[in-house]
Design a protein around this motif. Structure first.
Motif, PDB file in Angstrom:
ATOM      1  N   GLN A  87       0.818  -1.215   0.000  1.00 39.96           N
ATOM      2  CA  GLN A  87       0.000   0.000   0.000  1.00 39.96           C
ATOM      3  C   GLN A  87       0.854   1.268   0.000  1.00 39.96           C
ATOM      4  O   GLN A  87       0.524   2.238  -0.675  1.00 39.96           O
ATOM      5  CB  GLN A  87      -0.927   0.000   1.236  1.00 39.96           C
ATOM      6  CG  GLN A  87      -1.881   1.164   1.327  1.00 39.96           C
ATOM      7  CD  GLN A  87      -2.993   1.118   0.287  1.00 39.96           C
ATOM      8  OE1 GLN A  87      -3.434   0.050  -0.125  1.00 39.96           O
ATOM      9  NE2 GLN A  87      -3.433   2.285  -0.148  1.00 39.96           N
ATOM     10  N   SER A  88       1.964   1.257   0.717  1.00 40.59           N
ATOM     11  CA  SER A  88       2.808   2.449   0.798  1.00 40.59           C
ATOM     12  C   SER A  88       3.443   2.801  -0.550  1.00 40.59           C
ATOM     13  O   SER A  88       3.807   3.955  -0.791  1.00 40.59           O
ATOM     14  CB  SER A  88       3.903   2.264   1.849  1.00 40.59           C
ATOM     15  OG  SER A  88       4.795   1.240   1.453  1.00 40.59           O
ATOM     16  N   GLN A  92       4.243   6.401  -2.933  1.00 46.15           N
ATOM     17  CA  GLN A  92       5.667   6.539  -3.250  1.00 46.15           C
ATOM     18  C   GLN A  92       5.882   6.569  -4.765  1.00 46.15           C
ATOM     19  O   GLN A  92       6.686   7.347  -5.273  1.00 46.15           O
ATOM     20  CB  GLN A  92       6.460   5.394  -2.626  1.00 46.15           C
ATOM     21  CG  GLN A  92       7.953   5.518  -2.840  1.00 46.15           C
ATOM     22  CD  GLN A  92       8.736   4.335  -2.285  1.00 46.15           C
ATOM     23  OE1 GLN A  92       8.158   3.323  -1.864  1.00 46.15           O
ATOM     24  NE2 GLN A  92      10.044   4.444  -2.295  1.00 46.15           N
TER      25      GLN A  92
END
Length: 117
Positions: A87-88, A92
């Motif tokens: 998810q991050s 990014q």
């Protein structure tokens, strides 16, 4: 011909030449400051394709797996479609793409890869 008349003719001739050179130079400046020719379709395609490659390289450099990401560039706007492992990486990837020279905007349509799919 008397001396004052010769001087007057010579001076007049010199002034005419001077003005002629200035006018020609002014025309050159005008042509040089004219807007550049509009890029062709082929040139735009090459620029977009190059930008797509630069974005993919930047994602890879930042350890974002990009094999499931479709990158489309159109006139400086980059669209990211596909999936990422974490998810991050969604945010990014958009940040990394935005940092590439030539990118004006990023449309982030990435989702997280679901297990089993």
């Amino acid at each position: 011909m008397n001396k004052p008349l010769k001087m007057l003719v010579g001076t007049s001739f010199a002034l005419m030449l001077s003005f002629g050179f200035q006018a020609a130079h002014a025309q050159d400046d005008t042509a040089a400051s004219a807007p550049a020719a509009k890029p062709t379709h082929k040139q735009k395609w090459h620029a977009d394709h190059k930008l797509e490659g630069q974005v993919r390289h930047a994602l890879t450099t930042h350890k974002i797996e990009s094999s499931d990401i479709r990158i489309v560039a159109r006139g400086g706007t980059v669209t990211l479609d596909g999936t990422v492992q974490d998810q991050s990486q969604i945010a990014q990837a958009a940040t990394v793409a935005q940092g590439v020279t030539g990118v004006k905007a990023v449309k982030n349509n990435l989702t997280m890869h679901e297990a089993g799919n």
